[in-house]
Design a protein around this motif. Structure first.
Motif, PDB file in Angstrom:
ATOM      1  N   ASP A 100       0.815  -1.216   0.000  1.00  0.00           N
ATOM      2  CA  ASP A 100       0.000   0.000   0.000  1.00  0.00           C
ATOM      3  C   ASP A 100       0.852   1.270   0.000  1.00  0.00           C
ATOM      4  OD1 ASP A 100       0.972  -0.173   2.584  1.00  0.00           O
ATOM      5  OD2 ASP A 100      -0.975  -0.028   3.572  1.00  0.00           O
ATOM      6  N   THR A 101       2.181   1.091  -0.105  1.00  0.00           N
ATOM      7  CA  THR A 101       3.102   2.228  -0.128  1.00  0.00           C
ATOM      8  C   THR A 101       4.139   1.994  -1.226  1.00  0.00           C
ATOM      9  OG1 THR A 101       2.818   2.473   2.271  1.00  0.00           O
ATOM     10  CG2 THR A 101       4.649   3.657   1.253  1.00  0.00           C
ATOM     11  N   LEU A 102       3.965   2.682  -2.344  1.00  0.00           N
ATOM     12  CA  LEU A 102       4.837   2.540  -3.504  1.00  0.00           C
ATOM     13  C   LEU A 102       6.148   3.285  -3.289  1.00  0.00           C
ATOM     14  CD1 LEU A 102       5.122   1.620  -6.523  1.00  0.00           C
ATOM     15  CD2 LEU A 102       4.104   3.841  -7.126  1.00  0.00           C
ATOM     16  N   LEU A 103       7.261   2.645  -3.631  1.00  0.00           N
ATOM     17  CA  LEU A 103       8.580   3.261  -3.507  1.00  0.00           C
ATOM     18  C   LEU A 103       9.171   3.669  -4.849  1.00  0.00           C
ATOM     19  CD1 LEU A 103      10.195   0.769  -0.945  1.00  0.00           C
ATOM     20  CD2 LEU A 103       9.074   2.956  -0.448  1.00  0.00           C
ATOM     21  N   THR A 104       8.620   3.156  -5.957  1.00  0.00           N
ATOM     22  CA  THR A 104       9.256   3.340  -7.261  1.00  0.00           C
ATOM     23  C   THR A 104       8.323   3.912  -8.328  1.00  0.00           C
ATOM     24  OG1 THR A 104       8.750   1.025  -7.751  1.00  0.00           O
ATOM     25  CG2 THR A 104      10.972   1.516  -6.883  1.00  0.00           C
ATOM     26  N   PRO A 105       7.769   5.095  -8.103  1.00  0.00           N
ATOM     27  CA  PRO A 105       6.944   5.685  -9.158  1.00  0.00           C
ATOM     28  C   PRO A 105       7.810   6.165 -10.322  1.00  0.00           C
ATOM     29  CG  PRO A 105       7.260   7.277  -7.414  1.00  0.00           C
ATOM     30  CD  PRO A 105       7.874   5.980  -6.936  1.00  0.00           C
ATOM     31  N   THR A 106       7.247   6.114 -11.518  1.00  0.00           N
ATOM     32  CA  THR A 106       7.897   6.644 -12.717  1.00  0.00           C
ATOM     33  C   THR A 106       7.434   8.077 -12.967  1.00  0.00           C
ATOM     34  OG1 THR A 106       7.955   4.409 -13.655  1.00  0.00           O
ATOM     35  CG2 THR A 106       8.276   6.248 -15.192  1.00  0.00           C
ATOM     36  N   ILE A 107       6.139   8.299 -12.738  1.00  0.00           N
ATOM     37  CA  ILE A 107       5.538   9.624 -12.922  1.00  0.00           C
ATOM     38  C   ILE A 107       4.644   9.923 -11.724  1.00  0.00           C
ATOM     39  CG2 ILE A 107       3.949  11.030 -14.323  1.00  0.00           C
ATOM     40  CD1 ILE A 107       4.759   9.353 -16.737  1.00  0.00           C
ATOM     41  N   LEU A 108       4.693  11.152 -11.237  1.00  0.00           N
ATOM     42  CA  LEU A 108       3.773  11.630 -10.206  1.00  0.00           C
ATOM     43  C   LEU A 108       3.071  12.865 -10.753  1.00  0.00           C
ATOM     44  CD1 LEU A 108       5.971  11.289  -6.995  1.00  0.00           C
ATOM     45  CD2 LEU A 108       4.136   9.765  -7.772  1.00  0.00           C
TER      46      LEU A 108
END
Length: 196
Positions: A100-108
């Motif tokens: 439930d906690t992403l560490l590796t976004p590509t785009i925000l």
């Protein structure tokens, strides 16, 4: 971010324990929690338009589009936040098995609201750009058809691209997608600046 909910400093583990049981979402930074304010009608429309358009373009790709229900952690800054839209590609890493906690976004992507206009472009933007996997960070106005896009260059520097006018498009090179501003701002009524 809204008002600080507690003077006492929380550890990251304490925040996650409380947040996972809470009925109201809060962001976390530097030992403090910040209650998330509700969005406006236009904020919701813009966010929905972005999720729909990106989701349709990426459904057969290596990328996944997430809404604001998925928390993102900026590990180097200790920030836990809920971006309006995030895109993650390839191998996605999460803080733990709860995913439930992403560490590796590509785009925000953040749709700016009146209460967040000063915060998102400044400190939060700086923290987001510390995420090693992040390739693009996008700020979308809800008051006019205008977007600020930060694109990480091969040398690690960030290029700012400003896009305005419904006749233009938001090009996202990291995921090979393009969304017309006419679609991002579809069904949005802009209030004249003279009325403010």
């Amino acid at each position: 971010m809204a008002a600080v909910s507690s003077i006492d400093r929380l550890s990251q583990a304490e925040y996650l324990r409380l947040e996972r049981a809470a009925e109201v979402r809060s962001e976390y930074y530097d030992g403090q929690t910040f209650a998330m304010a509700g969005g406006s009608r236009w904020h919701s429309v813009i966010k929905s338009n972005l999720i729909r358009e990106l989701g349709n373009q990426l459904k057969k790709s290596r990328c996944v589009v997430y809404d604001a229900d998925l928390r993102v952690k900026v590990e180097m800054a200790g920030l836990y936040t809920y971006p309006d839209v995030s895109v993650a590609c390839d191998e996605q890493r999460f803080e733990d098995e709860r995913q439930d906690t992403l560490l590796t976004p590509t785009i925000l992507i953040e749709v700016l609201s009146e209460s967040r206009e000063g915060y998102d472009p400044g400190k939060k933007s700086e923290m987001y750009r510390r995420i090693p996997s992040l390739r693009e960070y996008v700020l979308v106005s809800q008051n006019r058809p205008q977007i600020e896009q930060f694109i990480r260059q091969p040398n690690g520097e960030w290029l700012l691209r400003e896009i305005s006018g419904k006749e233009n498009s938001l090009h996202l090179p990291s995921i090979e997608a393009s969304v017309p501003l006419s679609e991002i701002f579809a069904n949005v009524e802009f209030v004249s600046a003279a009325l403010h």
